[in-house]
Design a protein around this motif. Structure first.
Motif, PDB file in Angstrom:
ATOM      1  N   VAL A   1      -0.805   6.014   7.655  1.00  0.00           N
ATOM      2  CA  VAL A   1      -1.793   4.976   7.324  1.00  0.00           C
ATOM      3  C   VAL A   1      -2.008   4.846   5.817  1.00  0.00           C
ATOM      4  N   LEU A   2      -1.995   5.954   5.103  1.00  0.00           N
ATOM      5  CA  LEU A   2      -2.356   5.977   3.684  1.00  0.00           C
ATOM      6  C   LEU A   2      -1.611   4.936   2.839  1.00  0.00           C
ATOM      7  N   PRO A   3      -0.268   4.881   2.847  1.00  0.00           N
ATOM      8  CA  PRO A   3       0.419   3.904   1.985  1.00  0.00           C
ATOM      9  C   PRO A   3       0.135   2.455   2.369  1.00  0.00           C
ATOM     10  N   LEU A   4      -0.046   2.193   3.672  1.00  0.00           N
ATOM     11  CA  LEU A   4      -0.346   0.831   4.105  1.00  0.00           C
ATOM     12  C   LEU A   4      -1.666   0.344   3.527  1.00  0.00           C
ATOM     13  N   LEU A   5      -2.690   1.187   3.612  1.00  0.00           N
ATOM     14  CA  LEU A   5      -4.007   0.805   3.104  1.00  0.00           C
ATOM     15  C   LEU A   5      -4.027   0.776   1.581  1.00  0.00           C
ATOM     16  N   TYR A   6      -3.299   1.691   0.969  1.00  0.00           N
ATOM     17  CA  TYR A   6      -3.250   1.727  -0.495  1.00  0.00           C
ATOM     18  C   TYR A   6      -2.641   0.435  -1.041  1.00  0.00           C
ATOM     19  N   ILE A   7      -1.475   0.068  -0.529  1.00  0.00           N
ATOM     20  CA  ILE A   7      -0.753  -1.104  -1.048  1.00  0.00           C
ATOM     21  C   ILE A   7      -1.541  -2.392  -0.798  1.00  0.00           C
ATOM     22  N   ASN A   8      -2.080  -2.550   0.409  1.00  0.00           N
ATOM     23  CA  ASN A   8      -2.809  -3.777   0.727  1.00  0.00           C
ATOM     24  C   ASN A   8      -4.132  -3.871  -0.023  1.00  0.00           C
ATOM     25  N   THR A   9      -4.836  -2.746  -0.145  1.00  0.00           N
ATOM     26  CA  THR A   9      -6.100  -2.763  -0.884  1.00  0.00           C
ATOM     27  C   THR A   9      -5.872  -3.082  -2.352  1.00  0.00           C
ATOM     28  N   LEU A  10      -4.868  -2.472  -2.932  1.00  0.00           N
ATOM     29  CA  LEU A  10      -4.558  -2.727  -4.341  1.00  0.00           C
ATOM     30  C   LEU A  10      -4.164  -4.193  -4.545  1.00  0.00           C
ATOM     31  N   GLY A  11      -3.394  -4.742  -3.615  1.00  0.00           N
ATOM     32  CA  GLY A  11      -3.031  -6.162  -3.705  1.00  0.00           C
ATOM     33  C   GLY A  11      -4.249  -7.066  -3.619  1.00  0.00           C
ATOM     34  N   GLY A  12      -5.190  -6.729  -2.724  1.00  0.00           N
ATOM     35  CA  GLY A  12      -6.411  -7.518  -2.597  1.00  0.00           C
ATOM     36  C   GLY A  12      -7.286  -7.429  -3.833  1.00  0.00           C
ATOM     37  N   LEU A  13      -7.387  -6.246  -4.413  1.00  0.00           N
ATOM     38  CA  LEU A  13      -8.189  -6.073  -5.632  1.00  0.00           C
ATOM     39  C   LEU A  13      -7.611  -6.881  -6.788  1.00  0.00           C
TER      40      LEU A  13
ATOM     41  N   ARG B   1       2.627   5.813  -7.929  1.00  0.00           N
ATOM     42  CA  ARG B   1       3.721   4.977  -7.435  1.00  0.00           C
ATOM     43  C   ARG B   1       4.852   5.793  -6.793  1.00  0.00           C
ATOM     44  N   PRO B   2       5.348   6.858  -7.429  1.00  0.00           N
ATOM     45  CA  PRO B   2       6.412   7.648  -6.778  1.00  0.00           C
ATOM     46  C   PRO B   2       5.957   8.310  -5.484  1.00  0.00           C
ATOM     47  N   PHE B   3       4.716   8.804  -5.470  1.00  0.00           N
ATOM     48  CA  PHE B   3       4.178   9.460  -4.275  1.00  0.00           C
ATOM     49  C   PHE B   3       4.117   8.484  -3.110  1.00  0.00           C
ATOM     50  N   ILE B   4       3.575   7.291  -3.345  1.00  0.00           N
ATOM     51  CA  ILE B   4       3.471   6.281  -2.284  1.00  0.00           C
ATOM     52  C   ILE B   4       4.855   5.876  -1.795  1.00  0.00           C
ATOM     53  N   SER B   5       5.795   5.737  -2.705  1.00  0.00           N
ATOM     54  CA  SER B   5       7.164   5.362  -2.327  1.00  0.00           C
ATOM     55  C   SER B   5       7.805   6.431  -1.448  1.00  0.00           C
ATOM     56  N   VAL B   6       7.569   7.697  -1.790  1.00  0.00           N
ATOM     57  CA  VAL B   6       8.139   8.798  -1.005  1.00  0.00           C
ATOM     58  C   VAL B   6       7.516   8.839   0.391  1.00  0.00           C
ATOM     59  N   VAL B   7       6.198   8.716   0.471  1.00  0.00           N
ATOM     60  CA  VAL B   7       5.510   8.755   1.770  1.00  0.00           C
ATOM     61  C   VAL B   7       5.981   7.613   2.660  1.00  0.00           C
TER      62      VAL B   7
ATOM     63  N   LEU C   1      -2.974   4.011 -15.451  1.00  0.00           N
ATOM     64  CA  LEU C   1      -2.216   5.263 -15.472  1.00  0.00           C
ATOM     65  C   LEU C   1      -2.178   5.907 -14.081  1.00  0.00           C
ATOM     66  N   VAL C   2      -3.277   5.801 -13.343  1.00  0.00           N
ATOM     67  CA  VAL C   2      -3.334   6.353 -11.982  1.00  0.00           C
ATOM     68  C   VAL C   2      -2.326   5.634 -11.088  1.00  0.00           C
ATOM     69  N   GLU C   3      -2.212   4.322 -11.231  1.00  0.00           N
ATOM     70  CA  GLU C   3      -1.232   3.557 -10.442  1.00  0.00           C
ATOM     71  C   GLU C   3       0.189   4.014 -10.755  1.00  0.00           C
TER      72      GLU C   3
END
Length: 259
Positions: free
Chosen positions: A134-146, A98-104, A92-94
Motif C-alpha cells: 500500500v505504501l508506494p501507491l499512497l505515496y505517489i498518488n498523495t504527492l501527485g495530488g499535493l 525516490r530510490p526506496f519507493i522504486s525498489v518497493v 531533498l526528502v523526495e
C-alpha cells in the motif's frame, strides 16, 4: 430525473444478469469437465460455504486475516501520506525517498514474504506485506495530488495568513482526495491479494490463507472456491464501507468550507 431513476434499477438488473450469466458459464464448465477436483461447480461451492459458515474456525479465520490486512493497509496508507507530505514540503526528502519507493514497487511480493518470514515470523506477516504494498501507491498518488493543488488558493492562504491546519483541511485535502480515492480503491484490493498470498506462503494457523492452502492439500476444490468467495465478499464490503466513510468526511469538509 425520471431517466436517472430508470437507470438505477435497470443498471442493478443488468449487473445481476451479468453475474448470473457467469455463474451459469461456471456451472456448465463444471458439468462438462465432470470432475469436482478439477473444477467444482457453484452449487458445490455454495454448499461448502454453508458448512464453513456454521463453524467457529471460519469466523476466527476471517477476523485473524481482517485485522492484520486492514491494519497493514491503514499503517501503510498513513505512512505513505506522511512521507508524501514531507516530500512535498522538502524536495531533498523526495530525492532521498525516490530510490526506496522504486525498489518497493519493483520487488516481487514473494521476495518480501520470504525475507519477513525470516525476520518476523508468520503471525503478523500479512500486516507487513499489506503495508509494503500500500505504501508506494499512497505515496505517489498523495504527492501527485499535493503538487496539483491550486497555487492561487495557496497564495491567497499565505496573504491572509491562514493557519496550516485550516489549509490542510480546506485546500489540500479537497485537492488531494480524488487522487486518494483512486489510490485507496487500488490499494485495498492489492492489500487483500498480497496479504492472503502472504498467508498462503507463510501458513499462519487460523488464517484465511491457511484455509486456502488446506483446501489445496486435501484437494477440496469446493472449499477452495468457498474461501475465495469469502475473500472477495469481505474485500468488497470493506472497500465500499471505507470509501463511503471517506467520501462522507470529505463532503462535510467541503460544505463547511462553503459555509
Amino acid at each position: 430525473m425520471r431517466e436517472q431513476r430508470r437507470k438505477g434499477p435497470e443498471g442493478s438488473i443488468k449487473k445481476i444478469g451479468i453475474i448470473l450469466f457467469w455463474i451459469l458459464v461456471w456451472q456448465l464448465l463444471s458439468m462438462t469437465i465432470h470432475n469436482s477436483i478439477l473444477l467444482a461447480g457453484p452449487v458445490e461451492a455454495v454448499i461448502a460455504l454453508k458448512h464453513m459458515i456454521l463453524t467457529r474456525e471460519y469466523w476466527d479465520a476471517i477476523m485473524f486475516s481482517l485485522f492484520r490486512i486492514i491494519g497493514g493497509f491503514f499503517f501503510g496508507s498513513t505512512l505513505g501520506i506522511i512521507l508524501a507530505w514531507l516530500s512535498y514540503r522538502v524536495s531533498l526528502v523526495e530525492d532521498i525517498l525516490r530510490p526506496f519507493i522504486s525498489v518497493v514497487k519493483a520487488v516481487p511480493v514473494a521476495s518480501f514474504v520470504i525475507i519477513l518470514l525470516i525476520w518476523a515470523g508468520n503471525r503478523i506477516l500479512s500486516f507487513y506485506i499489506s503495508a509494503l504494498v500500500v505504501l508506494p501507491l499512497l505515496y505517489i498518488n498523495t504527492l501527485g495530488g499535493l503538487k496539483a493543488t491550486d497555487i492561487k488558493l495557496l497564495e491567497m492562504a499565505e496573504v491572509f495568513r491562514i493557519p496550516m491546519l485550516r489549509q490542510l483541511r480546506h485546500i489540500y485535502l479537497p485537492s488531494v482526495y480524488p487522487y486518494l480515492h483512486s489510490a485507496f480503491q487500488t490499494a485495498l484490493g492489492m492489500a487483500w491479494k498480497s496479504g492472503v498470498a502472504a498467508e498462503v506462503i507463510g501458513q499462519p494457523l487460523g488464517s484465511m490463507g491457511n484455509g486456502l492452502y488446506q483446501s489445496k492439500i486435501y484437494l477440496e476444490t469446493a472449499d477452495l472456491f468457498a474461501w475465495t468467495i469469502t475473500i472477495v465478499v469481505v474485500s468488497f464490503l470493506v472497500e465500499k464501507l471505507f470509501l463511503k466513510i471517506a467520501g462522507y468526511s470529505i463532503g462535510r469538509m467541503k460544505r463547511s468550507l462553503i459555509l
